[in-house]
Design an enzyme around this catalytic site. Structure first.
Site, mmCIF file in Angstrom:
data_model
loop_
_atom_site.group_PDB
_atom_site.id
_atom_site.type_symbol
_atom_site.label_atom_id
_atom_site.label_comp_id
_atom_site.label_asym_id
_atom_site.label_seq_id
_atom_site.Cartn_x
_atom_site.Cartn_y
_atom_site.Cartn_z
ATOM 1 N N PHE A 59 33.474 32.118 36.852
ATOM 2 C CA PHE A 59 32.525 31.780 35.791
ATOM 3 C C PHE A 59 33.188 31.184 34.549
ATOM 4 C CE2 PHE A 59 33.679 36.282 35.220
ATOM 5 C CZ PHE A 59 34.089 36.292 33.895
ATOM 6 N N HIS A 117 28.451 39.547 22.504
ATOM 7 C CA HIS A 117 29.759 40.007 22.984
ATOM 8 C C HIS A 117 30.189 41.143 22.074
ATOM 9 C CE1 HIS A 117 34.055 39.958 24.080
ATOM 10 N NE2 HIS A 117 34.255 40.134 22.783
#
Length: 142
Positions: A59, A117
């Site tokens: 990814f 995040h």
């Protein structure tokens, strides 16, 4: 309880969908205090450097392209057990299996474009905070 600092990133999909206030409100309600914050647009080089630990994962290029697509907000959160609490508020990395009521469940639906995040350890928090902030730009509450 231990007072900690952790890095929080509000990702491009949250910015472009105008959910910034929702994210900040949830963090503040959880008694995680923002002690440094800025909106930036990552360069390709900066994004690669920040996410270098994922370089050999499938990814990686999708993540880098997403993170440089629009501005992000980077902030330092401070509070009791801030690292663990922020991760609980964010929810599972995959929004499709994140618990209802978590940021990722409520504001995203894609594992790459998962909205936020947060540092996963004290070591990560230290490294990530230093990546984005100079010491004289951090205003601790303690």
């Amino acid at each position: 309880m231990k007072i900690e600092q952790t890095l929080s990133i509000i990702k491009p999909n949250i910015i472009s969908n105008n959910f910034i206030g929702n994210i900040i409100n949830r963090l503040e309600q959880a008694k995680l205090y923002i002690i440094a914050s800025k909106m930036i647009k990552l360069s390709w080089k900066e994004a690669v450097s920040f996410y270098i630990e994922h370089k050999n994962k499938s990814f990686f290029s999708d993540l880098i392209n997403f993170m440089i697509s629009h501005p992000i907000i980077v902030q330092i959160l401070e509070g009791e057990n801030a690292i663990k609490r922020n991760r609980e508020i964010m929810g599972n990395t995959n929004p499709k299996i994140a618990l209802a009521g978590t940021l990722r469940s409520d504001f995203s639906n894609d594992i790459i474009k998962n909205g936020v995040h947060g540092s996963d350890s004290e070591e990560s928090a230290d490294r990530e905070i230093k990546f984005f902030f100079k010491k004289d730009r951090i205003f601790s509450r303690i």
